[in-house]
Design a protein around this motif. Sequence first.
Motif, PDB file in Angstrom:
ATOM      1  N   TYR A  67       0.837  -1.204   0.000  1.00  0.00           N
ATOM      2  CA  TYR A  67       0.000   0.000   0.000  1.00  0.00           C
ATOM      3  C   TYR A  67       0.872   1.255   0.000  1.00  0.00           C
ATOM      4  CZ  TYR A  67      -4.254  -2.687   0.732  1.00  0.00           C
ATOM      5  OH  TYR A  67      -5.305  -3.546   0.560  1.00  0.00           O
ATOM      6  N   ASP A 341      -6.443   3.452   1.635  1.00  0.00           N
ATOM      7  CA  ASP A 341      -6.478   2.057   1.156  1.00  0.00           C
ATOM      8  C   ASP A 341      -7.110   1.968  -0.233  1.00  0.00           C
ATOM      9  OD1 ASP A 341      -5.362   1.196   3.476  1.00  0.00           O
ATOM     10  OD2 ASP A 341      -7.076   0.021   4.165  1.00  0.00           O
ATOM     11  N   GLU A 345      -5.252   0.482  -3.474  1.00  0.00           N
ATOM     12  CA  GLU A 345      -5.765  -0.743  -4.107  1.00  0.00           C
ATOM     13  C   GLU A 345      -6.048  -0.505  -5.591  1.00  0.00           C
ATOM     14  OE1 GLU A 345      -8.939  -1.768  -1.467  1.00  0.00           O
ATOM     15  OE2 GLU A 345      -7.539  -2.498   0.038  1.00  0.00           O
ATOM     16  N   LEU A 349      -3.932  -3.135  -7.655  1.00  0.00           N
ATOM     17  CA  LEU A 349      -4.795  -4.170  -8.232  1.00  0.00           C
ATOM     18  C   LEU A 349      -5.213  -3.796  -9.650  1.00  0.00           C
ATOM     19  CD1 LEU A 349      -7.100  -4.892  -5.147  1.00  0.00           C
ATOM     20  CD2 LEU A 349      -5.196  -6.282  -5.968  1.00  0.00           C
TER      21      LEU A 349
END
Length: 362
Positions: A67, A341, A345, A349
């Motif tokens: 992160y 977060d 992400e 991702l």
Amino acid sequence: MSVFSHPDFDHHERVVFCNDSETGLRAIIAVHNTHLGPALGGCRMWPYPTEADAVRDVLRLSRGMTYKSALAGLPLGGGKSVIIGDPRKDKSEALMRAMGSAVEGLGGRYIAAEDSGTGVADIKAMATQTAHVAGVAEKRNPDGTLRSGDPSPATAYGTFVGLKAAVRSRLGTDDLTGLRVAIQGVGSVGFRLAKHLTDAGARLWVTDIHPDQARRAVQELGVVAVAPDAIFDLDVDVFAPCALGGTINDQTLNRLRAVVIAGAANNQLQSLDHARTLAERDILYAPDYVINAGGIIDIHYERTGYETGPLTAHLEGIGDTLNEIFLRARQAGCTTAELADRIAEERFLGTGAEPDARVAHA
Ligand code: NAD
């Protein structure tokens, strides 16, 4: 001990247990995610009371690095390693060399650097066995003097920049004169953060479980030292956790009187629920992996050809990133931790459309 079903296991790519009977090395390397690049993260040495504590720590820390690098806009993945042992008693050059061999076994998927309990000399000992280390090359300061590869000065400066952004956002001032700050842990980062803050006119209370560390801060910076447990009860504006993780928890949260939490420690919150409680109480939390990204930013510049100007600009971008997180969390009605977060992400991702240009610079 289960790893796949561990509550802190989060799609980790690899978790490797390392043992070397000759040197007494017992270590764990966790590679969380390498979508954005090799997993870079510190090698921590700590006298974990149980193996389960070490597993939990390495799983949480390695995830945090994914992160952190994503939000700092770096082409790096997340990993971390822990050596089980007391760095003051159990560390030897042979043990660190054995750790280097363990890192070499991962073939570059994990790159190790300094963390709590390890320093430049330890990483150099690892470097005799593997090229997959960082935080060892000497660097030039803006004033032309040389400094070691230790990323702590950059971490401390980035944390200072982030703390100022949090104070501006919550207290509406850029002037740190008289600001009351409590620092938990005055080691490599905490001590340097304390120096930045005293130079800026803040009033400091510090604590450390090693009395010699607290004494140094008192003698060199003129701060006030308190007992480790007393740090949570102080009537201060800012609480700066700079020791180990999990210090914001059910036991400590009700005791805190600060309105800003801004410090360098990784995994400051025991759970995301604590971020919600902080927000409900109007305590502004600077997400740990955003404010303490200075070290990984420093290491990135070390690996890609060191330049002080861009490095300093990137470190100062931590303040801009936090400003955006504070603003957008308020607008979205979520916590600062959730917002950070979400952005990270989207990046690692690949679920977001485009990286948000407004938070791309740190
Ligand atoms: P360090 O070991 O040099 O300093 C930590 C200090 O905290 C030590 O002096 C230790 O005695 C003290 N401490 C530990 N538990 C304590 C407790 N319960 N109460 C009071 N003091 C306690 O480590 P560091 O490099 O300064 O790192 C501090 C934190 O910042 C760690 O969580 C680390 O993961 C994080 N961090 C460090 C860097 C870096 O560049 N060094 C980068 C990012 C994050």
